[in-house]
Design an enzyme around this catalytic site. Structure first.
Site, mmCIF file in Angstrom:
data_model
loop_
_atom_site.group_PDB
_atom_site.id
_atom_site.type_symbol
_atom_site.label_atom_id
_atom_site.label_comp_id
_atom_site.label_asym_id
_atom_site.label_seq_id
_atom_site.Cartn_x
_atom_site.Cartn_y
_atom_site.Cartn_z
ATOM 1 N N GLY A 182 39.731 43.150 53.753
ATOM 2 C CA GLY A 182 40.441 42.177 53.040
ATOM 3 C C GLY A 182 41.479 42.910 52.647
ATOM 4 O O GLY A 182 41.913 42.589 51.386
ATOM 5 N N THR A 204 44.582 42.865 53.683
ATOM 6 C CA THR A 204 46.004 42.580 53.883
ATOM 7 C C THR A 204 46.684 41.841 52.662
ATOM 8 O O THR A 204 47.747 41.612 52.763
ATOM 9 C CB THR A 204 45.770 41.451 54.859
ATOM 10 O OG1 THR A 204 44.896 40.206 54.328
ATOM 11 C CG2 THR A 204 45.427 41.857 56.321
ATOM 12 N N ARG A 261 44.513 38.966 59.684
ATOM 13 C CA ARG A 261 45.911 38.766 60.184
ATOM 14 C C ARG A 261 46.675 40.036 60.667
ATOM 15 O O ARG A 261 46.919 41.058 60.073
ATOM 16 C CB ARG A 261 46.845 38.176 58.736
ATOM 17 C CG ARG A 261 46.455 36.985 58.538
ATOM 18 C CD ARG A 261 47.422 36.446 57.228
ATOM 19 N NE ARG A 261 47.131 37.008 56.052
ATOM 20 C CZ ARG A 261 47.701 37.316 55.053
ATOM 21 N NH1 ARG A 261 49.107 36.669 54.991
ATOM 22 N NH2 ARG A 261 47.291 37.673 53.966
ATOM 23 N N VAL A 312 35.136 38.369 58.298
ATOM 24 C CA VAL A 312 33.928 39.098 57.889
ATOM 25 C C VAL A 312 32.783 37.746 57.999
ATOM 26 O O VAL A 312 31.446 38.131 57.863
ATOM 27 C CB VAL A 312 33.831 39.507 56.261
ATOM 28 C CG1 VAL A 312 34.769 40.574 56.265
ATOM 29 C CG2 VAL A 312 34.096 38.257 55.304
ATOM 30 N N TYR A 352 32.108 29.192 43.168
ATOM 31 C CA TYR A 352 32.856 30.596 43.224
ATOM 32 C C TYR A 352 31.975 31.424 42.273
ATOM 33 O O TYR A 352 31.562 32.373 42.487
ATOM 34 C CB TYR A 352 34.096 30.417 42.745
ATOM 35 C CG TYR A 352 34.667 31.663 42.526
ATOM 36 C CD1 TYR A 352 34.788 32.571 43.854
ATOM 37 C CD2 TYR A 352 35.221 32.163 41.450
ATOM 38 C CE1 TYR A 352 35.487 33.793 43.689
ATOM 39 C CE2 TYR A 352 35.725 33.567 41.267
ATOM 40 C CZ TYR A 352 36.070 34.370 42.594
ATOM 41 O OH TYR A 352 36.452 35.530 42.359
ATOM 42 N N GLY A 375 38.925 40.436 35.764
ATOM 43 C CA GLY A 375 39.205 38.872 35.204
ATOM 44 C C GLY A 375 40.395 38.584 35.961
ATOM 45 O O GLY A 375 40.462 38.777 37.222
ATOM 46 N N THR A 390 47.398 37.958 42.288
ATOM 47 C CA THR A 390 47.357 37.957 43.607
ATOM 48 C C THR A 390 47.489 36.644 44.335
ATOM 49 O O THR A 390 48.077 35.719 43.781
ATOM 50 C CB THR A 390 46.129 38.561 44.215
ATOM 51 O OG1 THR A 390 45.163 37.767 43.865
ATOM 52 C CG2 THR A 390 45.652 39.970 43.436
HETATM 53 P P1 NDP Z 1 43.861 37.595 47.770
HETATM 54 O O1 NDP Z 1 44.037 36.458 48.467
HETATM 55 O O2 NDP Z 1 45.256 38.373 47.453
HETATM 56 O O3 NDP Z 1 43.196 38.461 48.994
HETATM 57 C C1 NDP Z 1 41.943 38.184 49.676
HETATM 58 C C2 NDP Z 1 41.770 39.180 50.762
HETATM 59 O O4 NDP Z 1 40.598 38.644 51.308
HETATM 60 C C3 NDP Z 1 42.873 38.836 51.666
HETATM 61 O O5 NDP Z 1 43.117 40.193 52.456
HETATM 62 C C4 NDP Z 1 42.116 38.147 52.751
HETATM 63 O O6 NDP Z 1 42.760 38.134 54.097
HETATM 64 C C5 NDP Z 1 40.698 38.606 52.688
HETATM 65 N N1 NDP Z 1 39.762 37.491 53.304
HETATM 66 C C6 NDP Z 1 39.660 36.295 52.659
HETATM 67 N N2 NDP Z 1 38.701 35.698 53.539
HETATM 68 C C7 NDP Z 1 38.397 36.561 54.639
HETATM 69 C C8 NDP Z 1 37.557 36.755 55.705
HETATM 70 N N3 NDP Z 1 36.858 35.582 56.012
HETATM 71 N N4 NDP Z 1 37.339 37.502 56.580
HETATM 72 C C9 NDP Z 1 38.271 38.876 56.256
HETATM 73 N N5 NDP Z 1 39.188 38.673 55.160
HETATM 74 C C10 NDP Z 1 39.090 37.768 54.455
HETATM 75 O O7 NDP Z 1 42.849 37.676 46.453
HETATM 76 P P2 NDP Z 1 42.521 38.877 45.703
HETATM 77 O O8 NDP Z 1 42.783 40.084 45.911
HETATM 78 O O9 NDP Z 1 42.490 38.403 44.491
HETATM 79 O O10 NDP Z 1 40.937 38.900 46.044
HETATM 80 C C11 NDP Z 1 39.939 39.857 46.451
HETATM 81 C C12 NDP Z 1 38.726 39.935 45.878
HETATM 82 O O11 NDP Z 1 38.684 39.851 44.682
HETATM 83 C C13 NDP Z 1 38.105 38.580 46.198
HETATM 84 O O12 NDP Z 1 36.517 38.774 46.533
HETATM 85 C C14 NDP Z 1 38.092 37.827 44.966
HETATM 86 O O13 NDP Z 1 36.940 36.906 44.687
HETATM 87 C C15 NDP Z 1 37.930 39.143 43.925
HETATM 88 N N6 NDP Z 1 38.624 38.896 42.664
HETATM 89 C C16 NDP Z 1 39.802 38.450 42.424
HETATM 90 C C17 NDP Z 1 40.262 37.983 40.909
HETATM 91 C C18 NDP Z 1 41.852 37.551 40.719
HETATM 92 O O14 NDP Z 1 41.970 37.121 39.563
HETATM 93 N N7 NDP Z 1 42.534 37.729 41.717
HETATM 94 C C19 NDP Z 1 39.250 38.366 39.901
HETATM 95 C C20 NDP Z 1 38.215 38.659 40.138
HETATM 96 C C21 NDP Z 1 37.719 39.049 41.606
HETATM 97 P P3 NDP Z 1 43.796 36.961 54.731
HETATM 98 O O15 NDP Z 1 45.147 37.248 54.311
HETATM 99 O O16 NDP Z 1 43.134 37.003 56.116
HETATM 100 O O17 NDP Z 1 43.122 35.641 54.251
HETATM 101 C C1 8X3 Z 2 38.666 35.700 39.912
HETATM 102 C C2 8X3 Z 2 38.618 35.464 38.343
HETATM 103 O O1 8X3 Z 2 38.257 34.016 36.278
HETATM 104 O O2 8X3 Z 2 39.808 33.397 38.056
HETATM 105 O O3 8X3 Z 2 37.226 35.966 39.965
HETATM 106 O O4 8X3 Z 2 37.374 33.419 38.369
HETATM 107 S S1 8X3 Z 2 38.457 34.011 37.779
#
Ligand code: NDP
Ligand code: 8X3
Length: 252
Positions: free
Chosen positions: A10, A12, A36, A61, A153, A184, A188
């Site tokens: 992930g 991208t 992508r 994935v 989630y 937290g 993004t």
């Molecule tokens: P984004 O949406 O910016 O990025 C998510 C990434 O995951 C993208 O690159 C997306 O690719 C990829 N992805 C999603 N589904 C798939 C799939 N089935 N196969 C391959 N790639 C996939 O979100 P974040 O960067 O915030 O999220 C990244 C991680 O961080 C996640 O696990 C999220 O749960 C975790 N997280 C995020 C928080 C937040 O507040 N933002 C807080 C805590 C944890 P594509 O562009 O192709 O969709």
């Molecule tokens: C992403 C943080 O608090 O939005 O895991 O679930 S929250």
């Protein structure tokens, strides 16, 4: 000396893209994965400008056969992944548990739990055989306790904690290290995805508080990977200063 190799799922967008950037700047070559092709190519170009050699792997994935074929396609030193960052993941919806979407539940479980497990299953045997490696799972504060509407989630991120702890036990007799980084609020595409493209609602999540950036999380992941070999950063909770837990956020 050959550079170390980090594989980021992930990459991208968001935290994954920032981790790829941080590891490239820190002297790693990168395998970046995502769904992508255009974004993978753009991120690859940025990382190469940072001096890294970069390989892209295009797959979902959730597709175990595609993930297996992608990892099996790695040759030579590219097959010797030093750091696996299991980042690909998402939240969908914020409905009460008794009203949630079956499809959204399946997507979250298949991506956040089963996708992470698949990548672990494919990459960690090589680490064990080589006697070195580091798995960094991107968990969440959401895995520590449920918040309103977070139900499925939160459960997937609680599973990430348990799977991280389980793997750490299973490799404790090797030099492989296992880390759960639990962010937290990070600004993004996360909330836009959660609200199915509703940008206005997504922006509201970060109103009145300075959220974390992907770079803040990437710094923590890089710190964990850079610690001396005898130091295992098992788990790190990283919050914005005005966030106290998954459900307590003080906004101006
Ligand atoms: P984004 O949406 O910016 O990025 C998510 C990434 O995951 C993208 O690159 C997306 O690719 C990829 N992805 C999603 N589904 C798939 C799939 N089935 N196969 C391959 N790639 C996939 O979100 P974040 O960067 O915030 O999220 C990244 C991680 O961080 C996640 O696990 C999220 O749960 C975790 N997280 C995020 C928080 C937040 O507040 N933002 C807080 C805590 C944890 P594509 O562009 O192709 O969709
Ligand atoms: C992403 C943080 O608090 O939005 O895991 O679930 S929250």
């Amino acid at each position: 000396m050959e550079k170390k190799i980090a594989l980021v799922t992930g990459a991208t967008s968001g935290i994954g893209e920032a981790c790829a950037r941080r590891f490239a700047q820190g002297g790693y070559d990168l395998i970046i994965t995502g769904r992508r092709q255009d974004r993978l190519a753009e991120v690859k170009a940025q990382l190469e400008a940072d001096g890294a050699k970069v390989l892209t792997l295009l797959f979902d994935v959730r597709d175990r056969a595609a993930a297996t074929a992608a990892v099996d396609s790695l040759e030579g030193r590219w097959a010797e992944v030093d750091v696996l960052i299991n980042n690909a993941g998402l939240a969908l919806g914020l409905e009460p548990e008794y009203e949630g979407s079956y499809d959204d539940w399946d997507t979250m479980v298949d991506t956040n739990i089963k996708g992470l497990l698949t990548m672990t299953r494919l990459v960690v045997p090589g680490m064990v055989a080589r006697g070195r490696g580091h798995v960094i799972n991107i968990g969440s504060v959401a895995g520590d306790a449920a918040y309103a509407g977070g139900n499925v989630y939160c459960a997937t991120k609680a599973a990430v904690k348990t799977l991280t702890d389980g793997l750490r036990i299973d490799v404790a007799d090797t030099a492989v290290r296992v880390t759960n980084v639990k962010p937290g609020l990070v600004q993004t595409n996360f909330s836009t995805t959660r609200f199915h493209g509703d940008n206005e609602r997504a922006d509201g999540v970060y109103k009145g508080i300075q959220p974390l950036t992907g770079g803040d999380i990437a710094d923590v992941a890089f710190y964990a990977a850079s610690a001396p070999a005898h130091v295992q950063i098992a788990e790190v909770l990283v919050l914005a200063t005005h966030q106290a837990s998954g459900s307590v956020v003080k906004r101006k």
